[in-house]
Design a protein around this motif. Structure first.
Motif, short mmCIF file in Angstrom:
data_model
loop_
_atom_site.label_atom_id
_atom_site.label_comp_id
_atom_site.label_asym_id
_atom_site.label_seq_id
_atom_site.Cartn_x
_atom_site.Cartn_y
_atom_site.Cartn_z
N ALA A 11 0.84 -1.20 0.00
CA ALA A 11 0.00 0.00 0.00
C ALA A 11 0.88 1.25 0.00
O ALA A 11 1.90 1.30 0.69
N ALA A 12 0.45 2.25 -0.77
CA ALA A 12 1.21 3.50 -0.88
C ALA A 12 0.28 4.68 -1.08
O ALA A 12 -0.79 4.54 -1.65
N ARG A 13 0.71 5.84 -0.60
CA ARG A 13 -0.04 7.07 -0.87
C ARG A 13 0.14 7.47 -2.33
O ARG A 13 -0.76 8.03 -2.94
N PHE A 50 3.28 -2.03 -5.90
CA PHE A 50 2.80 -0.87 -5.17
C PHE A 50 1.45 -0.44 -5.72
O PHE A 50 1.26 -0.35 -6.93
N MET A 51 0.51 -0.18 -4.81
CA MET A 51 -0.84 0.20 -5.18
C MET A 51 -1.28 1.40 -4.36
O MET A 51 -1.10 1.43 -3.15
N ILE A 57 -2.40 3.65 6.03
CA ILE A 57 -1.40 2.63 5.67
C ILE A 57 -0.78 2.07 6.94
O ILE A 57 -0.21 2.82 7.75
N GLU A 58 -0.91 0.77 7.11
CA GLU A 58 -0.25 0.08 8.22
C GLU A 58 1.17 -0.23 7.79
O GLU A 58 1.40 -0.81 6.73
N ALA A 109 13.19 3.70 6.77
CA ALA A 109 11.78 3.78 6.38
C ALA A 109 11.62 4.28 4.95
O ALA A 109 12.44 5.07 4.47
N ASP A 110 10.55 3.83 4.30
CA ASP A 110 10.22 4.34 2.97
C ASP A 110 9.26 5.52 3.12
O ASP A 110 8.87 5.87 4.24
N PRO A 111 8.86 6.16 2.02
CA PRO A 111 8.00 7.35 2.12
C PRO A 111 6.66 7.11 2.81
O PRO A 111 6.04 8.05 3.31
N ASP A 112 6.18 5.86 2.85
CA ASP A 112 4.90 5.56 3.48
C ASP A 112 5.04 4.98 4.88
O ASP A 112 4.05 4.56 5.48
#
Length: 131
Positions: A11-13, A50-51, A57-58, A109-112
């Motif tokens: 899951a991604a923004r 990625f969606m 987002i957890e 950490a990634d952007p989400d």
């Protein structure tokens, strides 16, 4: 037939931003569109798809086994971007790497907010061997 992981959805923004971040930081090929996804292919033919989502987002954890040379390259990109990183999964040791099992590992950490890890030795492969 052996059972192997083929893909998983992340899951991604903004799927483009998150997929591109992962591909760039790990030194992989650019993500490619696949239906509603942006797919990042790993070297073992697994894809992280990625969606976009508007839901909360957890945070998930993704660990990547890399060579010593790849670790140096990826860790160099993490430091070049001035990203926070930790030696441990609880983020209690900021600005450090670990040396478990005679290898090296680091969390970031990634952007989400997904918690990513690179490690050079699988856990349990060489005894605990320190932190």
């Amino acid at each position: 037939m052996a059972v192997r992981l083929n893909h998983t959805i992340v899951a991604a923004r903004d799927k483009q931003v998150s997929a591109t971040f992962l591909a760039e930081i790990l030194g992989l090929s650019a993500p490619v569109p696949f239906g509603p996804f942006m797919a990042v292919r790993l070297d073992n033919d697994v894809t992280l798809d990625f969606m976009d989502t508007t839901e909360t987002i957890e945070s998930r954890h993704f660990a990547f086994l890399v060579s010593e040379a790849e670790f140096d390259e990826i860790f160099g990109r993490i430091r070049q971007r001035k990203m926070q990183y930790w030696a441990d999964p609880m983020a209690r040791r900021p600005g450090e790497i670990n040396r478990r099992d005679g290898g090296r590992g680091v969390y970031f950490a990634d952007p989400d907010g997904h918690y990513l890890e690179i490690l050079t030795r699988p856990y349990g492969s060489g005894g605990y061997g320190g932190d």
